[in-house]
Structure formats: structure tokens, C-alpha cells
Design a protein around this motif. Structure first.
Motif, short mmCIF file in Angstrom:
data_model
loop_
_atom_site.label_atom_id
_atom_site.label_comp_id
_atom_site.label_asym_id
_atom_site.label_seq_id
_atom_site.Cartn_x
_atom_site.Cartn_y
_atom_site.Cartn_z
N CYS A 193 0.80 -1.49 0.00
CA CYS A 193 0.17 -0.29 0.24
C CYS A 193 0.90 1.45 -0.32
CB CYS A 193 -0.68 0.05 1.51
SG CYS A 193 -2.21 -1.62 1.44
N THR A 196 0.60 4.09 2.42
CA THR A 196 0.63 3.86 3.82
C THR A 196 2.43 4.11 3.74
OG1 THR A 196 0.90 1.55 3.69
CG2 THR A 196 -0.80 2.96 5.02
N THR A 247 4.41 -4.83 12.64
CA THR A 247 3.27 -5.59 12.52
C THR A 247 2.11 -5.36 13.91
OG1 THR A 247 3.81 -7.04 13.76
CG2 THR A 247 4.65 -7.12 11.45
N LYS A 254 -5.87 -9.23 12.17
CA LYS A 254 -5.47 -8.98 10.78
C LYS A 254 -3.59 -8.22 11.00
CE LYS A 254 -8.95 -9.36 6.75
NZ LYS A 254 -9.21 -8.88 6.18
N ASN A 256 -1.29 -5.13 10.11
CA ASN A 256 -1.03 -4.49 9.34
C ASN A 256 0.02 -3.92 9.62
OD1 ASN A 256 -3.94 -3.10 8.37
ND2 ASN A 256 -4.11 -4.09 10.62
N CYS A 258 3.33 -1.50 9.13
CA CYS A 258 3.84 0.63 9.31
C CYS A 258 4.82 0.65 9.61
CB CYS A 258 2.85 0.77 10.27
SG CYS A 258 2.66 2.57 10.54
N LEU A 331 -3.77 2.34 14.24
CA LEU A 331 -4.50 1.55 12.84
C LEU A 331 -5.61 2.96 12.39
CD1 LEU A 331 -5.20 -2.42 13.91
CD2 LEU A 331 -3.96 -0.82 11.88
N ILE A 334 -3.81 5.21 9.93
CA ILE A 334 -3.81 4.06 8.25
C ILE A 334 -5.51 3.90 7.36
CG2 ILE A 334 -2.93 1.51 7.80
CD1 ILE A 334 -0.65 1.47 9.75
N ARG A 335 -6.02 3.57 8.44
CA ARG A 335 -7.56 3.36 7.44
C ARG A 335 -7.84 4.57 7.21
NH1 ARG A 335 -9.40 0.79 12.36
NH2 ARG A 335 -9.71 2.00 13.15
N HIS A 338 -5.72 5.05 3.57
CA HIS A 338 -6.35 4.37 2.65
C HIS A 338 -7.73 5.36 2.36
CE1 HIS A 338 -4.61 1.06 2.89
NE2 HIS A 338 -4.29 0.80 4.22
#
Length: 377
Positions: A193, A196, A247, A254, A256, A258, A331, A334-335, A338
Motif C-alpha cells: 500500500c 502508507t 506489525t 489481521k 498491518n 507500518c 490503525l 492507517i485507515r 486509505h
């Protein structure tokens, strides 16, 4: 795509409301005097005395400060007496002298006192100002000190933010995406992605920083390092700069990936607040941490080479003892990235579709000129 997030816990620069309030009270006072005073003799007398007292007080304060600074001419002012005079006297000295002259002339013209009476009144004004200075009644308030430091960039936070930017971020961020691309080639394109592909900088307002992120939140686990950036800096050959990939386990179980780290200057602020010799209170630490976050954001916003390579995560620790607060906060950012990337790409998709459409050339079968409008007008 904006990389600096506005946060309610970061103070905005002070505005001009205090000045507007001052002029508002001036209008109220004039309005009250106009309706209460039949003669303007007493208001003129008090205003003249007050202005004279202010100018005399400023001059006397400068003279008293000069008596202290004369013993620091070599160490503080490089043996320049002119620097001492400039430092002790007000920057608007010419205004003080002009207002003092006007006040004295107005007093003599309005009241016609003898020279002896005028001299006596000036001595009384000097005595009042000196007493006020001796008892510390003219010291600026905490708000005024804070405003002066902010406007003149004299805060600890200002120096720390610029040091962090010049000594680290300005070197690392412009090369970050190249390092990520190199990392992906060796790791099966793990960081897919691109939205990010940023250095996520953690900025806790409390300044409490963990050397191991796993101790701050067990859902954050160290995974690998990006390739090290090596530069010659300040006499050190091949100084190494590297960032860590973590992670982050979400509530959906899940993982992610970063690139995340704390801002080290906040750790310095915390250490200062723990050292008595620094005379740095917890309230000072909180104020400087907030100003550091704001200043760093402003610096990075104006940095073209760092654009799109960072994400500032400013946060205040949750009071409900949530052990996974930090991972949830990361998170959430991060969302949000996106979502911002999707929105931007969706907007670009519409314009690309429009521009990529093959134009139809309309050719008239008549040799006569035809109007461009289809309605015939």
C-alpha cells in the motif's frame, strides 16, 4: 493528501482578541467619561500624569537594568557598550521620549504649575515607579511571557522541533520511498500500500516514550528494519539512519505493516521535567510538548522535499486504561490514509475518464458556414 492532522489538544497561535478587547474597553471608558464628567479638567490631569509615569517608569527600569549589565559587558555583549544600551532600553525608546516630552509640555500648558511644583511631581512619579519595580509589580504574567516567547520563537519546543527536522527528518524523509522500494524488492513486495509509505511519527503529549513499542502495546510487534541510510555527518563517517517496520494487530486479527517511531525530542522534555536542576515543571512540559507538535507540523508543511513522506500522530493517552489504545490510534490513521487515497484516486478517475475519451469530429455536409449553437441562434 494532508499529512498534518489538526488535533484539539494542540493549541493554535494566539490571535488579536486581547487588542480588540483593549479598544473595546477604551471606547467604554470614553463613553462613561462623556456622560459622567462635566469638566474635562480632571480626566486631562490624570491622563497626563499617567502617560508621564509610564514613560518615566520605562526609562528608570532601563537605567536600573543597565547598572546590572555593566559587569557583563565582555561575557554577554562582546565588550560593546552600545549592545548593553540597546539591550537595557526599550526598543521603542524614541516613542517613550516623545510621549514624555508631550506629557510634560501638556502638563505645564494645562495647569501652569511652577518649575518647583513640576519637579516635585516628577520625583513622586519616579518614586512610585521605583517602588513598583522593587516589589515586582510590573512583572509580565504567564500568558504574556508565553506570548512573547511564541512570537519571538524563544521556546524550548521551537529549538527542539527545528533540531529534529534539520538533523533527522530532512535527511531521512526525502529518501524514505526509495528505501521502501529497495526493501520491497528484497522482501517479495511486502509493503504494497503506497498510501502508507510514510514515516509515522508518534507524538504523545505526555512525553512518556517507550524504548520498546511492544511495552506500550502488545499488539505492536517489531518485524524488520528498512535498509540503513548512511551519510557523513558532523565528522562521523557513514553515520547510519534506519527506521523499523512493525506489525500491528487489529481487532479483526489481521496484521498491518507500518513504519513507526516516537519523536525523540519529547523524551528530552520528559527528562528535563524529572531533573530538578532544569527547573522544568510538569505544566511547562505539557505546554512545550503541545508547542513542539504544532511547530513540527508547521515546519513540515512548508518542506517540499518531505511532502507525502510522513504522518504525525498526536495523541493523549486514554484515561480508561486501554492497553491497546496506541495500536488502535495507529490503525485509525492507517485507515484514514486509505480513505484519503481512495477519495483522491476516485476524483482523479473521473477527470482521467473525461480526458481520455476520444473526441468526435463533426463535419458538416454543407459548404456554407453553420452556427456553432445547435438551436440555430
Amino acid at each position: 493528501m494532508p499529512c498534518v492532522q489538526t488535533s484539539p489538544i494542540i493549541p493554535k497561535p494566539r490571535g488579536r482578541r486581547a487588542l480588540y478587547a483593549t479598544w473595546g474597553f477604551i471606547v467604554l471608558c470614553i463613553f462613561a467619561l462623556y456622560h459622567m464628567e462635566k469638566s474635562w479638567h480632571h480626566p486631562a490631569e490624570y491622563i497626563t500624569f499617567y502617560f508621564a509615569a509610564l514613560q518615566i517608569g520605562a526609562l528608570l527600569r532601563g537605567v536600573c537594568n543597565f547598572m546590572e549589565e555593566i559587569q557583563h559587558v565582555q561575557s554577554r555583549y562582546r565588550s560593546s557598550w552600545w549592545r548593553v544600551v540597546v539591550a537595557c532600553l526599550s526598543p521603542s525608546l524614541h516613542r517613550h521620549m516623545l510621549l514624555l516630552l508631550i506629557s510634560v509640555c501638556a502638563y505645564m500648558a494645562l495647569f501652569g504649575d511652577t518649575g518647583l511644583q513640576l519637579f516635585l511631581n516628577l520625583i513622586l512619579l519616579c518614586l512610585c515607579q521605583l517602588l513598583s519595580f522593587a516589589f515586582g509589580l510590573q512583572s509580565p504574567s504567564a500568558v504574556e511571557m508565553s506570548e512573547i516567547c511564541e512570537k519571538n520563537n524563544r521556546n524550548v519546543a521551537h529549538g527542539l522541533a527545528w533540531s529534529y527536522y534539520v538533523g533527522y527528518l530532512k535527511l531521512v524523509l526525502p529518501r524514505l520511498k526509495d528505501l521502501i522500494s529497495e526493501f520491497n524488492r528484497a522482501n517479495n513486495n511486502l509493503l504494497k500500500c503506497k498510501e502508507t509509505w510514510k514515516l509515522h511519527i508518534l507524538l504523545p503529549v505526555s512525553c512518556e516514550i517507550y524504548d520498546d513499542l511492544q511495552k506500550a502495546d502488545s499488539h505492536i510487534q517489531y518485524w524488520k528494519d528498512l535498509p540503513a541510510l548512511q551519510l557523513d555527518r558532523a565528522g562521523t563517517k557513514w553515520r547510519s539512519y534506519k527506521q523499523s517496520i512493525y506489525t500491528i494487530l487489529g481487532e479483526d486479527k489481521k496484521l498491518n505493516y507500518c513504519i513507526v517511531e516516537y519523536a525523540p525530542p519529547l523524551q528530552s522534555l520528559y527528562a528535563m521535567s524529572q531533573d530538578e536542576s532544569a527547573a522544568f515543571s510538569r505544566e511547562d512540559r505539557l505546554e512545550q510538548a503541545q508547542l513542539f507538535c504544532r511547530t513540527l507540523g508547521e515546519i513540515l508543511q512548508h518542506s517540499k522535499e518531505c511532502a507525502g513522506c510522513y504522518r504525525l500522530i498526536v495523541y493523549e493517552e486514554s484515561g480508561d486504561s486501554d492497553s491497546h489504545f496506541l495500536s488502535k490510534e495507529i490503525l485509525r490513521h492507517i485507515r484514514q490514509q486509505h480513505l484519503e487515497e481512495y477519495t483522491m484516486c476516485e476524483g482523479n478517475h473521473e477527470s482521467t475518464t473525461f480526458l481520455s475519451t476520444e473526441p468526435n469530429i463533426l463535419i458538416s455536409d454543407s459548404e456554407l458556414p453553420r452556427p456553432l449553437r445547435s438551436d440555430g441562434f
